[in-house]
Design a protein around this motif. Structure first.
Motif, PDB file in Angstrom:
ATOM      1  N   ALA A  61       0.840  -1.207   0.000  1.00 20.78           N
ATOM      2  CA  ALA A  61       0.000   0.000   0.000  1.00 20.78           C
ATOM      3  C   ALA A  61       0.866   1.246   0.000  1.00 20.78           C
ATOM      4  O   ALA A  61       1.969   1.264   0.566  1.00 20.78           O
ATOM      5  CB  ALA A  61      -0.907   0.010   1.232  1.00 20.78           C
ATOM      6  N   ILE A  62       0.362   2.291  -0.628  1.00 18.52           N
ATOM      7  CA  ILE A  62       1.031   3.585  -0.566  1.00 18.52           C
ATOM      8  C   ILE A  62       0.982   4.089   0.871  1.00 18.52           C
ATOM      9  O   ILE A  62       0.051   3.760   1.617  1.00 18.52           O
ATOM     10  CB  ILE A  62       0.383   4.596  -1.535  1.00 18.52           C
ATOM     11  CG1 ILE A  62      -1.127   4.715  -1.266  1.00 18.52           C
ATOM     12  CG2 ILE A  62       0.651   4.207  -2.984  1.00 18.52           C
ATOM     13  CD1 ILE A  62      -1.830   5.782  -2.088  1.00 18.52           C
ATOM     14  N   SER A  68       3.631   4.010  -5.409  1.00 17.47           N
ATOM     15  CA  SER A  68       2.608   3.509  -6.340  1.00 17.47           C
ATOM     16  C   SER A  68       3.198   2.665  -7.462  1.00 17.47           C
ATOM     17  O   SER A  68       2.608   1.668  -7.876  1.00 17.47           O
ATOM     18  CB  SER A  68       1.808   4.676  -6.914  1.00 17.47           C
ATOM     19  OG  SER A  68       2.663   5.595  -7.582  1.00 17.47           O
ATOM     20  N   LEU A  69       4.378   3.043  -7.958  1.00 22.74           N
ATOM     21  CA  LEU A  69       5.006   2.264  -9.031  1.00 22.74           C
ATOM     22  C   LEU A  69       5.445   0.899  -8.519  1.00 22.74           C
ATOM     23  O   LEU A  69       5.311  -0.108  -9.220  1.00 22.74           O
ATOM     24  CB  LEU A  69       6.194   3.030  -9.613  1.00 22.74           C
ATOM     25  CG  LEU A  69       5.869   4.349 -10.323  1.00 22.74           C
ATOM     26  CD1 LEU A  69       7.144   5.024 -10.807  1.00 22.74           C
ATOM     27  CD2 LEU A  69       4.905   4.124 -11.480  1.00 22.74           C
ATOM     28  N   ALA A 103      10.225  12.325  -3.244  1.00 21.80           N
ATOM     29  CA  ALA A 103       9.784  12.603  -4.612  1.00 21.80           C
ATOM     30  C   ALA A 103       9.344  11.357  -5.377  1.00 21.80           C
ATOM     31  O   ALA A 103       8.673  11.478  -6.406  1.00 21.80           O
ATOM     32  CB  ALA A 103      10.901  13.312  -5.380  1.00 21.80           C
ATOM     33  N   ASP A 104       9.722  10.159  -4.914  1.00 26.04           N
ATOM     34  CA  ASP A 104       9.301   8.942  -5.616  1.00 26.04           C
ATOM     35  C   ASP A 104       7.862   8.556  -5.290  1.00 26.04           C
ATOM     36  O   ASP A 104       7.332   7.624  -5.886  1.00 26.04           O
ATOM     37  CB  ASP A 104      10.238   7.782  -5.283  1.00 26.04           C
ATOM     38  CG  ASP A 104      10.232   7.437  -3.794  1.00 26.04           C
ATOM     39  OD1 ASP A 104      10.224   8.374  -2.979  1.00 26.04           O
ATOM     40  OD2 ASP A 104      10.238   6.242  -3.457  1.00 26.04           O
ATOM     41  N   MET A 105       7.241   9.254  -4.358  1.00 27.54           N
ATOM     42  CA  MET A 105       5.867   8.953  -3.964  1.00 27.54           C
ATOM     43  C   MET A 105       4.877   9.727  -4.827  1.00 27.54           C
ATOM     44  O   MET A 105       5.055  10.919  -5.080  1.00 27.54           O
ATOM     45  CB  MET A 105       5.640   9.331  -2.490  1.00 27.54           C
ATOM     46  CG  MET A 105       6.510   8.562  -1.519  1.00 27.54           C
ATOM     47  SD  MET A 105       6.021   6.821  -1.453  1.00 27.54           S
ATOM     48  CE  MET A 105       7.283   6.180  -0.331  1.00 27.54           C
ATOM     49  N   GLN A 106       3.817   9.049  -5.268  1.00 29.28           N
ATOM     50  CA  GLN A 106       2.823   9.734  -6.095  1.00 29.28           C
ATOM     51  C   GLN A 106       2.137  10.860  -5.321  1.00 29.28           C
ATOM     52  O   GLN A 106       1.793  11.895  -5.898  1.00 29.28           O
ATOM     53  CB  GLN A 106       1.782   8.741  -6.626  1.00 29.28           C
ATOM     54  CG  GLN A 106       0.899   9.369  -7.693  1.00 29.28           C
ATOM     55  CD  GLN A 106      -0.058   8.401  -8.367  1.00 29.28           C
ATOM     56  OE1 GLN A 106      -1.043   8.819  -8.980  1.00 29.28           O
ATOM     57  NE2 GLN A 106       0.205   7.107  -8.290  1.00 29.28           N
ATOM     58  N   SER A 109      10.741  12.406   3.757  1.00 25.08           N
ATOM     59  CA  SER A 109      10.789  11.051   4.292  1.00 25.08           C
ATOM     60  C   SER A 109       9.749  10.199   3.566  1.00 25.08           C
ATOM     61  O   SER A 109       8.782  10.731   3.015  1.00 25.08           O
ATOM     62  CB  SER A 109      10.501  11.048   5.798  1.00 25.08           C
ATOM     63  OG  SER A 109      10.417   9.714   6.298  1.00 25.08           O
ATOM     64  N   ASN A 110       9.944   8.872   3.587  1.00 22.54           N
ATOM     65  CA  ASN A 110       8.911   7.980   3.055  1.00 22.54           C
ATOM     66  C   ASN A 110       7.984   7.483   4.153  1.00 22.54           C
ATOM     67  O   ASN A 110       7.170   6.596   3.931  1.00 22.54           O
ATOM     68  CB  ASN A 110       9.543   6.797   2.316  1.00 22.54           C
ATOM     69  CG  ASN A 110      10.398   5.928   3.227  1.00 22.54           C
ATOM     70  OD1 ASN A 110      10.541   6.201   4.420  1.00 22.54           O
ATOM     71  ND2 ASN A 110      10.982   4.884   2.667  1.00 22.54           N
TER      72      ASN A 110
END
Length: 298
Positions: A96-97, A127-128, A195-198, A220-221
């Motif tokens: 999950a995102i 998401s990817l 930035a890699d997060m939708q 942060s992720n």
């Protein structure tokens, strides 16, 4: 043949003979021999070999598509026969995102009440990655955005809409406002997802449309880490309302709607489109539709 196809899928996923063998629980010579036997049976080279794995041949890419389909169908058949004998049991893997993690208990809780012999593992991914894991048969279902970027051939169940709020400490700039604009938010000291997060790409787009630029001083992720920084009073963040509320805000944290424009983005459950579904995935899709109807009626 099925075992060899499973080895081949693992090799395509891991891109390394040793790691693929470890994933499959066999020795590297056993996996290598199985891949060569598969090539002999099919009459084509599947793997570009050198001193190490160098990728798949064009024929290998095509066989990989068939392998995922065949292995998926074989797993479905095995699960269906097991469910027919013993009832619904097994393990469901979900990715999950980060912004959707807080709502997952609304799905897994009622599901496990109905099917107590089913267990879950849940990981947080962008998401990817969710879609890649789904395609590679490494998860059974994902929870991700449904509208903004291509999903591929999946079955989807819309669950809820994300609506964005400024999360800030009491006494900080704008903390007494009833609403704030995207342009105003762009001028604050922000902590945001990477930035890699939708979600971050969505926020960047809305800030840009308002004439602002996202320049977070911390990324942060982890939503929990972002919230912990907001608690210090030195940062503000932009979060969907549902996950912001899930933290159980203390009195000194304010949740302020962001307007001009007031935007929303659809999040839902996705599963690889196939008929029939495994009994576990079929039951999960059913539970997701129940949850979606409940959320829509609120």
């Amino acid at each position: 043949m099925i075992d060899k196809l499973e080895f081949f899928i693992a090799l395509a996923n891991e891109k390394h003979f040793g790691r693929a063998a470890e994933e499959c629980g066999v020795t590297q010579p056993t996996l290598s021999a199985a891949i060569r036997q598969l090539e002999e049976q099919l009459g084509v080279m599947l793997v570009i070999r050198g001193s190490r794995f160098q990728g798949l041949t064009p024929e290998g890419q095509r066989v990989l598509e068939w392998a995922r389909r065949i292995v998926g169908d074989a797993r479905t058949m095995r699960e269906e026969m097991k469910a027919a004998r013993k009832g619904l049991a097994g393990h469901i893997r979900i990715a999950a995102i980060p912004t959707a993690l807080a709502m997952i208990p609304k799905l897994t809780g009622p599901f496990q009440e109905r099917h107590p012999e089913v267990t879950f593992s849940v990981v947080s991914r962008n998401s990817l990655q969710v879609l890649s894991l789904l395609e590679n048969l490494e998860i059974d279902a994902g929870i991700t955005y449904l509208e903004n970027e291509p999903l591929g051939r999946v079955t989807s169940v819309p669950l809820y809409e994300e609506r964005y709020h400024l999360v800030t400490a009491a006494g900080s700039p704008m903390s007494e406002r009833r609403s704030v604009t995207w342009k105003e938010v762009g001028n604050l000291r922000l902590c945001l997802l990477t930035a890699d997060m939708q979600n971050r790409r969505i926020i960047n787009r809305h800030l840009a449309e308002a004439g602002a630029v996202a320049k977070p001083s911390l990324e942060s992720n982890s939503m929990i880490l972002l919230f912990s920084h907001v608690l210090t009073g030195r940062w503000a963040s932009i979060m969907p309302k549902n996950i912001a509320e899930s933290f159980g805000f203390p009195a000194d944290i304010q949740l302020i709607p962001i307007v001009e424009p007031e935007v929303h983005h659809l999040v839902g459950l996705v599963a690889t489109h196939r008929e029939p579904y495994t009994p576990l995935v079929s039951a999960l899709l059913h539970e997701a539709r129940i949850l979606a109807a409940h959320e829509a009626s609120r």
